[in-house]
Design a protein around this motif. Structure first.
Motif, PDB file in Angstrom:
ATOM      1  N   TYR A 189       0.844  -1.194   0.000  1.00 25.96           N
ATOM      2  CA  TYR A 189       0.000   0.000   0.000  1.00 25.96           C
ATOM      3  C   TYR A 189       0.876   1.240   0.000  1.00 25.96           C
ATOM      4  O   TYR A 189       2.018   1.218   0.471  1.00 25.96           O
ATOM      5  N   THR A 190       0.311   2.318  -0.544  1.00 31.32           N
ATOM      6  CA  THR A 190       0.957   3.624  -0.520  1.00 31.32           C
ATOM      7  C   THR A 190       0.001   4.592   0.155  1.00 31.32           C
ATOM      8  O   THR A 190      -1.189   4.630  -0.171  1.00 31.32           O
ATOM      9  N   CYS A 191       0.531   5.351   1.089  1.00 37.70           N
ATOM     10  CA  CYS A 191      -0.266   6.297   1.861  1.00 37.70           C
ATOM     11  C   CYS A 191       0.350   7.685   1.719  1.00 37.70           C
ATOM     12  O   CYS A 191       1.573   7.821   1.697  1.00 37.70           O
ATOM     13  N   VAL A 192      -0.484   8.697   1.619  1.00 39.44           N
ATOM     14  CA  VAL A 192      -0.022  10.086   1.631  1.00 39.44           C
ATOM     15  C   VAL A 192      -0.608  10.733   2.878  1.00 39.44           C
ATOM     16  O   VAL A 192      -1.811  10.649   3.130  1.00 39.44           O
ATOM     17  N   VAL A 193       0.261  11.357   3.660  1.00 37.77           N
ATOM     18  CA  VAL A 193      -0.129  11.969   4.922  1.00 37.77           C
ATOM     19  C   VAL A 193       0.522  13.353   5.017  1.00 37.77           C
ATOM     20  O   VAL A 193       1.643  13.548   4.538  1.00 37.77           O
ATOM     21  N   ASP A 194      -0.199  14.319   5.600  1.00 38.25           N
ATOM     22  CA  ASP A 194       0.413  15.636   5.759  1.00 38.25           C
ATOM     23  C   ASP A 194       1.115  15.716   7.120  1.00 38.25           C
ATOM     24  O   ASP A 194       0.999  14.818   7.949  1.00 38.25           O
ATOM     25  N   ASN A 195       1.835  16.810   7.330  1.00 38.05           N
ATOM     26  CA  ASN A 195       2.619  16.933   8.554  1.00 38.05           C
ATOM     27  C   ASN A 195       1.770  17.133   9.811  1.00 38.05           C
ATOM     28  O   ASN A 195       2.300  17.120  10.920  1.00 38.05           O
ATOM     29  N   MET A 196       0.453  17.259   9.642  1.00 40.53           N
ATOM     30  CA  MET A 196      -0.451  17.362  10.800  1.00 40.53           C
ATOM     31  C   MET A 196      -1.081  15.995  11.139  1.00 40.53           C
ATOM     32  O   MET A 196      -1.861  15.882  12.055  1.00 40.53           O
ATOM     33  N   GLY A 197      -0.755  14.966  10.341  1.00 38.95           N
ATOM     34  CA  GLY A 197      -1.281  13.623  10.595  1.00 38.95           C
ATOM     35  C   GLY A 197      -2.563  13.308   9.867  1.00 38.95           C
ATOM     36  O   GLY A 197      -3.199  12.293  10.153  1.00 38.95           O
ATOM     37  N   ASN A 198      -2.953  14.139   8.913  1.00 37.30           N
ATOM     38  CA  ASN A 198      -4.152  13.896   8.115  1.00 37.30           C
ATOM     39  C   ASN A 198      -3.800  13.028   6.914  1.00 37.30           C
ATOM     40  O   ASN A 198      -2.997  13.421   6.070  1.00 37.30           O
ATOM     41  N   VAL A 199      -4.402  11.836   6.849  1.00 40.82           N
ATOM     42  CA  VAL A 199      -4.174  10.924   5.725  1.00 40.82           C
ATOM     43  C   VAL A 199      -5.038  11.399   4.565  1.00 40.82           C
ATOM     44  O   VAL A 199      -6.258  11.508   4.685  1.00 40.82           O
ATOM     45  N   THR A 200      -4.385  11.684   3.427  1.00 48.64           N
ATOM     46  CA  THR A 200      -5.149  12.172   2.266  1.00 48.64           C
ATOM     47  C   THR A 200      -5.435  11.058   1.264  1.00 48.64           C
ATOM     48  O   THR A 200      -6.349  11.200   0.465  1.00 48.64           O
ATOM     49  N   SER A 201      -4.658   9.972   1.306  1.00 45.13           N
ATOM     50  CA  SER A 201      -4.972   8.842   0.438  1.00 45.13           C
ATOM     51  C   SER A 201      -4.276   7.581   0.920  1.00 45.13           C
ATOM     52  O   SER A 201      -3.201   7.627   1.488  1.00 45.13           O
ATOM     53  N   VAL A 202      -4.942   6.458   0.671  1.00 40.67           N
ATOM     54  CA  VAL A 202      -4.374   5.128   0.887  1.00 40.67           C
ATOM     55  C   VAL A 202      -4.756   4.317  -0.340  1.00 40.67           C
ATOM     56  O   VAL A 202      -5.947   4.179  -0.636  1.00 40.67           O
ATOM     57  N   GLN A 203      -3.755   3.830  -1.054  1.00 43.02           N
ATOM     58  CA  GLN A 203      -4.027   3.078  -2.273  1.00 43.02           C
ATOM     59  C   GLN A 203      -3.206   1.807  -2.294  1.00 43.02           C
ATOM     60  O   GLN A 203      -2.053   1.784  -1.840  1.00 43.02           O
ATOM     61  N   LYS A 204      -3.819   0.757  -2.814  1.00 40.86           N
ATOM     62  CA  LYS A 204      -3.100  -0.492  -3.001  1.00 40.86           C
ATOM     63  C   LYS A 204      -2.116  -0.302  -4.143  1.00 40.86           C
ATOM     64  O   LYS A 204      -2.488   0.208  -5.199  1.00 40.86           O
ATOM     65  N   ALA A 205      -0.875  -0.661  -3.902  1.00 45.48           N
ATOM     66  CA  ALA A 205       0.157  -0.509  -4.927  1.00 45.48           C
ATOM     67  C   ALA A 205       0.081  -1.656  -5.915  1.00 45.48           C
ATOM     68  O   ALA A 205      -0.329  -2.766  -5.570  1.00 45.48           O
ATOM     69  N   ALA A 206       0.486  -1.376  -7.131  1.00 46.09           N
ATOM     70  CA  ALA A 206       0.467  -2.398  -8.186  1.00 46.09           C
ATOM     71  C   ALA A 206       1.586  -3.380  -8.042  1.00 46.09           C
ATOM     72  O   ALA A 206       2.552  -3.212  -7.456  1.00 46.09           O
TER      73      ALA A 206
END
Length: 102
Positions: A85-102
């Motif tokens: 999985y790939t996750c994008v998170v900001d420096n405040m701890g807010n997860v903006t996306s979680v995607q299954k990686a290919a």
């Protein structure tokens, strides 16, 4: 003869030492220090989000890599019980996306 031999040995030693000296690049110019990784708390936040997405126990999700995307966001690569999985998170701890990686 002995003096010539000692002088020759001194010259060889001097050349060997001179050949070993080099100037190391500044830390900010080293390849390993150019990538900023996500802080541990943000990696754990992503691990928790990926566990929910993958439907697995949070203890089964491990961060395997991370990098800074811009001034406020990080990408965290995770292994959730063998699924990537790939996750994008900001420096405040807010997860903006979680995607299954290919």
């Amino acid at each position: 003869m002995r003096t010539a031999f000692l002088a020759g040995m001194g010259l060889l030693t001097g050349l060997a030492v001179a050949g070993c000296s080099s100037t190391a690049p500044e830390p900010q110019n080293m390849a390993r220090t150019t990538v900023q990784t996500a802080p541990a708390d943000l990696q754990l936040t992503c691990a928790s989000a990926a566990a929910t997405s993958a439907g697995v126990d949070a203890n089964k999700v491990l961060p395997v890599g991370s990098s800074q995307l811009d001034a406020t966001r990080y990408q965290v690569d995770l292994n959730a019980s063998g699924q990537r999985y790939t996750c994008v998170v900001d420096n405040m701890g807010n997860v903006t996306s979680v995607q299954k990686a290919a």
